[in-house]
Enzyme design. Sequence first.
Site, mmCIF file in Angstrom:
data_model
loop_
_atom_site.group_PDB
_atom_site.id
_atom_site.type_symbol
_atom_site.label_atom_id
_atom_site.label_comp_id
_atom_site.label_asym_id
_atom_site.label_seq_id
_atom_site.Cartn_x
_atom_site.Cartn_y
_atom_site.Cartn_z
ATOM 1 N N CYS A 39 9.559 2.227 2.973
ATOM 2 C CA CYS A 39 10.210 1.079 3.461
ATOM 3 C C CYS A 39 11.563 1.506 3.630
ATOM 4 C CB CYS A 39 10.237 0.041 2.102
ATOM 5 S SG CYS A 39 10.572 0.662 0.878
ATOM 6 N N PHE B 18 0.804 -1.264 -0.079
ATOM 7 C CA PHE B 18 -0.081 -0.051 -0.068
ATOM 8 C C PHE B 18 0.894 1.196 0.031
ATOM 9 C CE2 PHE B 18 1.158 -0.066 4.531
ATOM 10 C CZ PHE B 18 1.318 1.323 4.841
ATOM 11 N N SER C 60 5.559 -6.847 2.989
ATOM 12 C CA SER C 60 5.934 -7.132 4.551
ATOM 13 C C SER C 60 6.866 -8.747 4.729
ATOM 14 C CB SER C 60 4.766 -7.391 5.526
ATOM 15 O OG SER C 60 3.926 -8.439 5.274
ATOM 16 N N LYS D 106 -1.278 -7.265 -9.185
ATOM 17 C CA LYS D 106 -2.068 -7.101 -8.091
ATOM 18 C C LYS D 106 -1.972 -6.430 -7.152
ATOM 19 C CE LYS D 106 -2.900 -8.462 -4.661
ATOM 20 N NZ LYS D 106 -3.483 -7.397 -3.388
ATOM 21 N N GLU E 164 -5.087 -3.700 -1.503
ATOM 22 C CA GLU E 164 -6.398 -3.636 -1.603
ATOM 23 C C GLU E 164 -6.763 -2.309 -1.064
ATOM 24 O OE1 GLU E 164 -4.517 -6.007 -0.446
ATOM 25 O OE2 GLU E 164 -5.766 -7.236 0.735
ATOM 26 N N ARG E 165 -5.760 -1.648 -0.380
ATOM 27 C CA ARG E 165 -5.934 -0.492 0.310
ATOM 28 C C ARG E 165 -5.907 0.978 -0.502
ATOM 29 N NH1 ARG E 165 -2.193 -1.839 4.874
ATOM 30 N NH2 ARG E 165 -2.335 -4.058 4.530
ATOM 31 N N GLU F 261 9.035 -4.103 13.245
ATOM 32 C CA GLU F 261 8.667 -2.973 12.088
ATOM 33 C C GLU F 261 7.498 -2.179 12.552
ATOM 34 O OE1 GLU F 261 7.854 -3.958 7.980
ATOM 35 O OE2 GLU F 261 8.830 -2.100 7.150
HETATM 36 P P1 NAD Z 1 1.677 -6.606 3.136
HETATM 37 O O1 NAD Z 1 2.801 -7.815 2.858
HETATM 38 O O2 NAD Z 1 0.455 -6.823 3.920
HETATM 39 O O3 NAD Z 1 0.881 -6.764 1.459
HETATM 40 C C1 NAD Z 1 1.590 -6.834 0.441
HETATM 41 C C2 NAD Z 1 0.828 -7.406 -0.734
HETATM 42 O O4 NAD Z 1 0.436 -8.596 -0.387
HETATM 43 C C3 NAD Z 1 -0.511 -6.839 -1.029
HETATM 44 O O5 NAD Z 1 -0.655 -6.686 -2.373
HETATM 45 C C4 NAD Z 1 -1.286 -7.892 -0.245
HETATM 46 O O6 NAD Z 1 -2.617 -7.822 -0.863
HETATM 47 C C5 NAD Z 1 -0.653 -8.863 -0.488
HETATM 48 N N1 NAD Z 1 -0.894 -9.918 0.653
HETATM 49 C C6 NAD Z 1 -1.242 -9.551 2.254
HETATM 50 N N2 NAD Z 1 -1.378 -10.647 2.628
HETATM 51 C C7 NAD Z 1 -1.337 -11.666 2.150
HETATM 52 C C8 NAD Z 1 -1.284 -13.304 2.255
HETATM 53 N N3 NAD Z 1 -1.697 -13.618 3.393
HETATM 54 N N4 NAD Z 1 -1.122 -13.926 1.058
HETATM 55 C C9 NAD Z 1 -0.855 -13.439 0.004
HETATM 56 N N5 NAD Z 1 -0.750 -12.081 -0.139
HETATM 57 C C10 NAD Z 1 -1.045 -11.304 0.654
HETATM 58 O O7 NAD Z 1 2.395 -5.266 3.041
HETATM 59 P P2 NAD Z 1 1.434 -3.904 3.233
HETATM 60 O O8 NAD Z 1 1.269 -3.449 4.661
HETATM 61 O O9 NAD Z 1 0.719 -3.527 2.121
HETATM 62 O O10 NAD Z 1 3.200 -2.776 2.983
HETATM 63 C C11 NAD Z 1 3.958 -2.499 3.852
HETATM 64 C C12 NAD Z 1 5.142 -3.439 4.119
HETATM 65 O O11 NAD Z 1 5.801 -3.286 2.684
HETATM 66 C C13 NAD Z 1 6.025 -3.125 4.960
HETATM 67 O O12 NAD Z 1 6.523 -4.091 5.640
HETATM 68 C C14 NAD Z 1 7.193 -2.497 4.236
HETATM 69 O O13 NAD Z 1 8.477 -2.418 4.590
HETATM 70 C C15 NAD Z 1 7.141 -3.412 3.009
HETATM 71 N N6 NAD Z 1 7.807 -2.486 1.855
HETATM 72 C C16 NAD Z 1 8.971 -3.057 1.388
HETATM 73 C C17 NAD Z 1 9.681 -2.402 0.278
HETATM 74 C C18 NAD Z 1 11.068 -2.778 0.067
HETATM 75 O O14 NAD Z 1 11.585 -2.279 -0.978
HETATM 76 N N7 NAD Z 1 11.734 -3.762 0.766
HETATM 77 C C19 NAD Z 1 9.147 -1.387 -0.145
HETATM 78 C C20 NAD Z 1 7.623 -0.895 0.068
HETATM 79 C C21 NAD Z 1 7.068 -1.591 1.137
#
Ligand code: NAD
Length: 499
Positions: free
Chosen positions: A281, A149, A226, A173, A176-177, A382
Amino acid sequence: MTTIDHWIGGRTASGMSQRTSTVFNPATGAPSAELRLASASDVADAVGVAEAAFEGWAQSSISKRAKVLFAFRELVNNHVDELAALIVDEHGKVFSDAQGEVQRGLEVIEFACGIPSLLKGDYSDQVSSGVDTFSFREPLGVVAGITPFNFPVMVPMWMYPVAIACGNTFILKPSERDPSASMLVADLWQRAGLPDGVFNVVHGDKVAVDALLDDPRVAAVSFVGSTPIAQYIHERGSANGKRVQALGGAKNHAIVMPDAGIDFAADHLSAAAFGSAGERCMAISVAVALGSAADAIVEAVTARALAVKVGNGHDASREMGPVVSAAAQQRIKRLIGTGEAQGARIAVDGRDLVVPGYENGFFVGPTVLDDVTTKMDVYQEEIFGPVLSVVRADNIDDAIAIINANPFGNGTAIFTASGESARRFQRGVHVGMIGINVPVPVPMAFYSFGGWKNSLFGDKHVHGPEGVSFYTRAKVVTSRWPEVAASAGANFNFSTTAR
Ligand code: NAD
């Protein structure tokens, strides 16, 4: 309330699934739209469309692909403000920050416009008598991007401009937010002349993600999100034989050396910790303060944290918006509470912030925790909110050891006036992206972005040269054009070049 559809084969599609989720405006806390959540069969339909589009797109000339990229670049450049407004509506970050996000995404499109140069192969003349060898790279097929998101425009743009320029077809994909910006992007691709089916958007949750991971027609998956989900995506995608790059979470440290300019370090630290409400991130969430710098930096950051103007991201006088959801707000406040209970000193407490006129918004004010230890939950988890933890250390080796003991390795920075300290730091830390007096060292698009340890699963970073490599595979051709009558007979030895 509007319903946000998928984008498949060049038009909106509602799919067969009846499931939806609600999109919120984080500044007001009010629902703004319902989002379709794809079923496995909706995903299969999108993959089928992308697979059908692959042959034509992969066979199109490289200059045709570059032309579409250039047109797309112009369109995105002309729609920066519209994209930024959609980001503010659903993510909450302030408008100028959202414009910056789109700009950083544009840089990847500009990088991908150079695809004719990026895909140049190698050629070796006369590797043996009358024999030449050359190499080139081909696209993989249907590739998918699953994105978080916090950068609803930039992070997908780390992926699809490069993937599509290389000749792949793409299924995004998004989170969702904050899904709406991706729909405008899809429209811009179409207007740029991209054939239908090359870029598709499927909205959804775990059901859609699992369908992408399990579909044998999907050749590669790029993920950003994450750490637990990144690890899961990497394992399941790899087990299904796909190429996977999965970028995870972060806990980025900045060392403040006693020789650093305290005002400079405090300005940059507070911007890196509280900008975008700490939901980057590459945000700095831990300051490791050395010796005499510690009290001074805490005092200077405290003053800046108290002065941050928090409110609706559409208000140009504001510097920081809300966090993305009520759940995120609760999680951040709870973690601050654990810090207090476990012995951290709360220098600035953002838990009770109320923004007049936005009493239901998901706000948390800038927060500074001093005397944090590496055992505390606020250090180990985090937080992904506007919270800066200050850990004190005696010397640079201890500070580097703290960073290296942390399971994440996305970004890190040092504030110092000493080249010797900077060099010791850049060589000693086990982290992928390093800033020297630069707190958020996000590489330019022509370099690749990626962390180490629990911040990246898979071995290719995104965009830049590693992105091109990730979305293509190599062919090496050894060729001979003999005169028909010139055969010297069969040679049963393994061929060598000494002929
Ligand atoms: P998230 O992991 O909750 O979601 C990321 C994606 O995964 C979304 O599209 C979501 O729909 C999907 N997803 C969520 N739960 C799932 C599951 N159980 N099974 C399959 N798919 C699933 O992350 P978020 O809250 O949207 O974003 C924040 C996180 O992203 C933080 O941890 C941040 O550090 C990380 N991030 C990392 C970088 C990087 O470059 N390393 C960059 C941006 C964000």
